[in-house]
Design an enzyme around this catalytic site. Structure first.
Site, short mmCIF file in Angstrom:
data_model
loop_
_atom_site.label_atom_id
_atom_site.label_comp_id
_atom_site.label_asym_id
_atom_site.label_seq_id
_atom_site.Cartn_x
_atom_site.Cartn_y
_atom_site.Cartn_z
N LYS A 165 0.84 -1.21 0.00
CA LYS A 165 0.00 0.00 0.00
C LYS A 165 0.87 1.26 0.00
O LYS A 165 0.62 2.20 -0.75
CB LYS A 165 -0.92 -0.01 1.23
N ILE A 166 1.89 1.29 0.87
CA ILE A 166 2.69 2.52 1.02
C ILE A 166 3.70 2.66 -0.12
O ILE A 166 3.84 3.74 -0.71
CB ILE A 166 3.40 2.52 2.40
N THR B 185 11.18 4.34 6.32
CA THR B 185 10.02 4.68 7.16
C THR B 185 9.30 3.40 7.59
O THR B 185 8.16 3.47 8.04
CB THR B 185 9.02 5.56 6.37
N SER B 186 9.96 2.24 7.42
CA SER B 186 9.24 0.98 7.67
C SER B 186 9.50 0.40 9.06
O SER B 186 8.65 0.53 9.95
CB SER B 186 9.56 -0.04 6.59
N ARG B 187 10.62 -0.22 9.24
CA ARG B 187 10.99 -0.76 10.56
C ARG B 187 12.50 -0.65 10.71
O ARG B 187 13.25 -0.95 9.79
CB ARG B 187 10.56 -2.23 10.70
N ASP C 120 12.79 7.28 9.79
CA ASP C 120 11.68 7.53 10.71
C ASP C 120 11.60 6.42 11.74
O ASP C 120 10.78 6.47 12.66
CB ASP C 120 10.35 7.61 9.94
N GLU D 64 14.70 1.55 18.67
CA GLU D 64 13.91 2.73 19.02
C GLU D 64 13.03 2.54 20.26
O GLU D 64 12.62 3.51 20.89
CB GLU D 64 13.01 3.15 17.84
N HIS E 177 9.51 8.07 14.47
CA HIS E 177 8.35 7.23 14.11
C HIS E 177 7.06 8.08 14.02
O HIS E 177 6.06 7.75 14.65
CB HIS E 177 8.17 6.10 15.14
N GLN E 178 7.13 9.13 13.23
CA GLN E 178 5.99 10.03 13.12
C GLN E 178 5.33 9.99 11.74
O GLN E 178 4.43 10.79 11.47
CB GLN E 178 6.40 11.48 13.45
N ALA E 179 5.77 9.05 10.89
CA ALA E 179 5.25 9.05 9.51
C ALA E 179 3.73 8.91 9.48
O ALA E 179 3.06 9.44 8.60
CB ALA E 179 5.91 7.94 8.70
N PHE E 180 3.18 8.22 10.48
CA PHE E 180 1.72 7.98 10.49
C PHE E 180 0.94 9.19 11.02
O PHE E 180 -0.29 9.20 10.95
CB PHE E 180 1.39 6.77 11.39
P1 NAI Z 1 1.89 -3.88 2.84
O1 NAI Z 1 1.69 -5.20 3.54
O2 NAI Z 1 0.75 -3.29 2.08
O3 NAI Z 1 3.12 -4.05 1.80
C1 NAI Z 1 4.33 -4.65 2.11
C2 NAI Z 1 4.94 -5.15 0.80
O4 NAI Z 1 6.25 -5.63 1.06
C3 NAI Z 1 4.15 -6.31 0.16
O5 NAI Z 1 3.84 -6.01 -1.19
C4 NAI Z 1 5.11 -7.48 0.26
O6 NAI Z 1 4.99 -8.40 -0.82
C5 NAI Z 1 6.45 -6.75 0.22
N1 NAI Z 1 7.57 -7.55 0.67
C6 NAI Z 1 7.60 -8.51 1.63
N2 NAI Z 1 8.85 -9.03 1.71
C7 NAI Z 1 9.61 -8.39 0.81
C8 NAI Z 1 10.97 -8.46 0.41
N3 NAI Z 1 11.81 -9.33 0.99
N4 NAI Z 1 11.41 -7.64 -0.56
C9 NAI Z 1 10.58 -6.77 -1.16
N5 NAI Z 1 9.28 -6.64 -0.84
C10 NAI Z 1 8.81 -7.44 0.12
O7 NAI Z 1 2.46 -2.91 3.91
P2 NAI Z 1 2.36 -1.31 3.94
O8 NAI Z 1 1.08 -0.91 4.53
O9 NAI Z 1 2.76 -0.79 2.60
O10 NAI Z 1 3.50 -0.97 5.01
C11 NAI Z 1 4.90 -1.09 4.69
C12 NAI Z 1 5.70 -0.88 5.96
O11 NAI Z 1 5.49 0.42 6.50
C13 NAI Z 1 5.34 -1.87 7.08
O12 NAI Z 1 6.49 -2.56 7.42
C14 NAI Z 1 4.99 -1.04 8.27
O13 NAI Z 1 5.61 -1.54 9.39
C15 NAI Z 1 5.57 0.33 7.92
N6 NAI Z 1 4.76 1.40 8.53
C16 NAI Z 1 5.39 2.45 9.13
C17 NAI Z 1 4.67 3.48 9.72
C18 NAI Z 1 5.34 4.66 10.34
O14 NAI Z 1 4.68 5.47 11.02
N7 NAI Z 1 6.64 4.86 10.16
C19 NAI Z 1 3.20 3.43 9.75
C20 NAI Z 1 2.62 2.32 9.03
C21 NAI Z 1 3.39 1.33 8.46
#
Ligand code: NAI
Length: 332
Positions: free
Chosen positions: A155-156, A234-236, A260, A265, A297-300
Site C-alpha cells: 500500500k505505502i 520509514t518501515s521498521r 523515521d 527505538e 516514528h511520526q510518519a503515520f
Molecule cells: P503492505 O503489507 O501493504 O506491503 C508490504 C509489501 O512488502 C508487500 O507487497 C510485500 O509483498 C512486500 N515484501 C515482503 N517481503 C519483501 C521483500 N523481501 N522484498 C521486497 N518486498 C517485500 O504494507 P504497507 O502498509 O505498505 O507498510 C509497509 C511498511 O510500513 C510496514 O512494514 C509497516 O511496518 C511500515 N509502517 C510504518 C509506519 C510509520 O509510522 N513509520 C506506519 C505504518 C506502516
C-alpha cells in the site's frame, strides 16, 4: 457504556479517541504508562483494553487481563508483534487492529524526509533563524531524472512510487509479489534486488519486518549500492544493520540517510528524553552526521490517520455492547 483502559496514551491519542464517532458511549480511562504484566491491574473493571506498538501484551499480562474480565484487546496500530496471539486465543480474548489507516501519510513523510535531507531544509531553517543567510554547504540535487528504488510495493510503497513518478524520476521496484498492471499504468519497472541496489540514486524501504527482511540492508547489500546513494527508511528499524550503515556513512559511501524508524527505538522514540543522557551510542553517532535526518516514528502522524485509527478502534470497542461483529478485516 463500554469501560475501556487505554495504555501508552499521548495528548493526540486522547483527543482523537475522545472525539471519534460513538466515543460518548465509551468510558475512556486514559493511562500514560504502557501495558505490561505489572501495569495490567489498572484495567480492573474494563471490558476493553486499547494498546499501541510498545505495550507488552505477553502471556503473563493477558492472563491478568482475562482474569479481570477484559474481553477485547484493541490495537490502535497495524502491527501486532507485541501481542502473544496464541495466548490471547487460548484465554478467549478477542484482538482487533487497524490494518490500514493512511498509506498516504507514510509515503508522503518518506518523500518529505528525502526532500528535507537532500535540500538541507533543516539546516537552512536553523541558519536563517540565526541570521546566517549563507548558502555554503547547502547544495542538493534535482530529483528530476534520478533513479528511485522502491523496495516493497504494498500500500505505502506504491503511493511513494507514484509520488516519485510525479517528479519525473525513473522508478525501479522490487517485491516478491509484483503488481504488474499497476507498474505498467504508472511506468514503474520491477527488477531483482541486486539490479535495484546497483542502479538507484535513492532507495526507499517499504517492506514489513519479517525474518527474511531483518537487516535487509547489511554491509553486503550496502556495498552493492551506488556510491553516494541516499537511503530512506520509514518501515521498521531492524531492516537496517545500524553498525554497517554507520561504517558506510563514515567512509562517505552512503551520501545521505533519512530515518523515521531505528533498530533500537523502543523506549526512546515517542518519549521526551531531552533532560537525560542518551545511552544509545549508535543513535548518538547517527544524530551527529550532517547527512542523517531522523524523525521519531511520526510518519503515520496526520489528522487523517489519527481520525481513522480512532474511528475503527471506537467502532470495534462499541461492538462489545451490541454483540455485533468487529469491522471487516480488523480481527486477528
Ligand atoms: P503492505 O503489507 O501493504 O506491503 C508490504 C509489501 O512488502 C508487500 O507487497 C510485500 O509483498 C512486500 N515484501 C515482503 N517481503 C519483501 C521483500 N523481501 N522484498 C521486497 N518486498 C517485500 O504494507 P504497507 O502498509 O505498505 O507498510 C509497509 C511498511 O510500513 C510496514 O512494514 C509497516 O511496518 C511500515 N509502517 C510504518 C509506519 C510509520 O509510522 N513509520 C506506519 C505504518 C506502516
Amino acid at each position: 457504556m463500554v469501560e475501556t483502559a487505554v495504555f501508552d496514551t499521548k495528548p493526540y491519542d486522547r483527543d482523537y479517541l475522545a472525539h471519534a464517532p460513538g466515543a460518548e458511549h465509551v468510558a475512556w480511562r486514559f493511562h500514560e504508562f504502557r501495558l505490561s504484566a505489572e501495569t495490567a491491574p489498572a484495567a480492573k473493571g474494563a471490558q476493553a483494553v486499547c494498546v499501541f506498538v510498545n505495550d507488552q501484551a505477553d502471556r503473563a499480562c493477558l492472563e491478568i487481563l482475562a482474569a479481570l474480565g477484559v474481553k477485547l484487546i484493541a490495537l490502535r496500530c497495524a502491527g501486532f508483534n507485541n501481542v502473544d496471539m496464541p495466548a490471547a486465543k487460548s484465554l478467549g480474548l478477542a484482538v482487533v487492529r487497524v490494518p490500514a489507516y493512511s498509506p498516504h501519510a507514510v509515503a508522503e513523510h518518506a518523500v518529505a524526509l528525502l526532500h528535507t535531507l537532500n535540500r538541507k531544509i533543516h539546516r537552512a531553517f536553523n541558519r536563517v533563524r540565526e541570521l546566517n543567510f549563507s548558502l555554503s554547504g547547502l547544495v542538493g540535487f534535482d530529483l528530476h531524472g534520478k533513479t528511485i528504488g522502491i523496495v516493497g510495493t504494498g500500500k505505502i510503497g506504491r503511493i511513494a512510487a507514484q509520488i516519485f513518478r510525479g517528479f519525473v524520476c525513473e522508478v525501479l521496484a522490487h517485491d516478491p509479489f509484483p503488481v504488474l498492471d499497476w507498474a505498467a499504468t504508472h511506468g514503474v519497472r520491477y527488477v531483482d534486488l541486486d539490479a535495484l541496489l546497483a542502479a538507484s540514486d535513492v532507495i526507499s524501504l517499504h517492506v514489513p519486518l519479517l525474518p527474511e527482511t531483518r537487516q535487509l540492508l547489511s554491509g553486503q547489500t550496502l556495498a552493492r549500492m551506488k556510491p553516494g546513494v541516499f537511503i530512506v527508511n520509514t518501515s521498521r528499524g531492524k531492516l537496517i544493520d545500524t553498525g554497517a550503515l554507520i561504517a558506510a556513512l563514515k567512509t562517505g559511501y552512503v551520501g545521505g540517510v533519512a530515518l523515521d524508524v531505528y533498530e533500537e527505538e523502543e523506549g526512546i522514540f515517542f518519549e521526551d528524553l531531552s533532560g537525560q543522557v542518551l545511552q544509545d551510542d549508535e543513535l548518538s553517532l547517527l544524530l551527529n552526521f550532517p547527512n542523517v535526518l531522523i524523525t521519531a516514528h511520526q510518519a503515520f502522524l496526520t489528522r487523517e490517520a489519527l481520525s481513522e485509527i480512532a474511528r475503527v478502534t471506537t467502532a470495534n470497542i462499541l461492538q462489545l455492547e451490541t454483540g455485533g461483529p468487529f469491522l471487516a478485516g480488523t480481527t486477528l
